[in-house]
Write an enzyme that holds these catalytic residues in place. Sequence first.
Site, PDB file in Angstrom:
ATOM      1  N   LYS A 145      -8.875  42.484  27.043  1.00 41.34           N
ATOM      2  CA  LYS A 145     -10.212  42.180  27.566  1.00 41.34           C
ATOM      3  C   LYS A 145     -10.400  43.005  28.836  1.00 41.34           C
ATOM      4  O   LYS A 145      -9.918  42.615  29.911  1.00 41.34           O
ATOM      5  CB  LYS A 145     -10.301  40.673  27.853  1.00 41.34           C
ATOM      6  CG  LYS A 145     -11.655  40.184  28.328  1.00 41.34           C
ATOM      7  CD  LYS A 145     -11.628  38.640  28.436  1.00 41.34           C
ATOM      8  CE  LYS A 145     -12.670  38.086  29.367  1.00 41.34           C
ATOM      9  NZ  LYS A 145     -14.034  38.146  28.843  1.00 41.34           N
ATOM     10  N   SER A 176     -14.201  28.605  28.807  1.00 45.66           N
ATOM     11  CA  SER A 176     -13.274  29.472  29.540  1.00 45.66           C
ATOM     12  C   SER A 176     -13.373  29.248  31.037  1.00 45.66           C
ATOM     13  O   SER A 176     -14.475  29.217  31.594  1.00 45.66           O
ATOM     14  CB  SER A 176     -13.599  30.943  29.265  1.00 45.66           C
ATOM     15  OG  SER A 176     -13.226  31.303  27.975  1.00 45.66           O
ATOM     16  N   ARG A 226     -13.768  36.079  17.128  1.00 49.62           N
ATOM     17  CA  ARG A 226     -14.284  36.698  18.359  1.00 49.62           C
ATOM     18  C   ARG A 226     -14.661  38.140  18.057  1.00 49.62           C
ATOM     19  O   ARG A 226     -13.801  38.955  17.740  1.00 49.62           O
ATOM     20  CB  ARG A 226     -13.232  36.644  19.465  1.00 49.62           C
ATOM     21  CG  ARG A 226     -13.689  37.233  20.802  1.00 49.62           C
ATOM     22  CD  ARG A 226     -12.608  37.020  21.860  1.00 49.62           C
ATOM     23  NE  ARG A 226     -12.999  37.453  23.186  1.00 49.62           N
ATOM     24  CZ  ARG A 226     -12.796  38.685  23.657  1.00 49.62           C
ATOM     25  NH1 ARG A 226     -12.208  39.596  22.909  1.00 49.62           N
ATOM     26  NH2 ARG A 226     -13.187  38.989  24.876  1.00 49.62           N
TER      27      ARG A 226
HETATM   28  N1  TZP Z   1      -9.841  35.929  27.584  1.00 49.61           N
HETATM   29  C1  TZP Z   1      -9.034  35.996  28.632  1.00 49.61           C
HETATM   30  S1  TZP Z   1      -7.767  37.102  28.401  1.00 49.61           S
HETATM   31  C2  TZP Z   1      -8.326  37.469  26.833  1.00 49.61           C
HETATM   32  C3  TZP Z   1      -9.467  36.739  26.558  1.00 49.61           C
HETATM   33  C4  TZP Z   1     -10.231  36.804  25.318  1.00 49.61           C
HETATM   34  C5  TZP Z   1      -7.667  38.457  25.938  1.00 49.61           C
HETATM   35  C6  TZP Z   1      -6.339  37.997  25.472  1.00 49.61           C
HETATM   36  O1  TZP Z   1      -5.793  38.940  24.607  1.00 49.61           O
HETATM   37  P1  TZP Z   1      -4.236  39.187  24.469  1.00 49.61           P
HETATM   38  O2  TZP Z   1      -4.139  40.374  23.563  1.00 49.61           O
HETATM   39  O3  TZP Z   1      -3.651  37.966  23.843  1.00 49.61           O
HETATM   40  O4  TZP Z   1      -3.702  39.460  25.845  1.00 49.61           O
END
Ligand code: TZP
Length: 217
Positions: free
Chosen positions: A138, A110, A41
Amino acid sequence: MKPRFDLSLYLVTDPAMTAPRGLLATVAAAVAGGATLVQLRDKDGPAGVLIEAARALKAFLAPRGIPLLVNDRVDVARAAGADGVHLGQGDAPPAAARALLGPDAIVGWSITAESQLTAIDAAVDYVGLGPIFPTGTKPDAAAALGEDRFAALRRRIRVPVVAIGGITAANAARALAAGADGVAVVSAICAAADPRAAAHDLRAAIDAALASRARPR
Ligand code: TZP
Ligand code: MG
């Protein structure tokens, strides 16, 4: 044939968090600790850089039987020979990705809200549902669902579901108790001082939670 995929400990990479150690070294450490699936990603990487990174990851992961998915970029997945893609609401629709990548590709999708459930079609192999917990990774993420809303949405999804958002070894069991088939993590592994140990701790929490779920009560 579509490769078997195991959502139980799904590593999602982040370019800034993996930079100090290196992308491949971070992924290798996560795999040594028990990661079962990897997603490249990188929202801003140029296509050429992404293709090169995906090829290197694929070469490392394929002999270990771990599929590589690419976030957003169907073109990169195809060029690099990745095993599939993970798509969001603003990306190519799953059916379009399926048409480009073929029947054997793994296509993830998603979901962050109830209104998106109807868009889950036959092209979707698994759903990433979240954020289940608050996340700083995010910035444009929807508000955290919490376990109860997560569980209610999960019950309405017929394909495997991986929970994402704010998941650590301390709360992974709660995501699985809410019905997730596995957990996807970014910072819990990529930003850890010791990504292998972090993955190992997650693995232990996941295995314990899945074992207790499998035991008849
Ligand atoms: N999609 C929803 S939350 C997220 C993504 C890519 C980020 C998740 O990152 P982390 O550090 O595991 O909370
Ligand atoms: Mg996306």
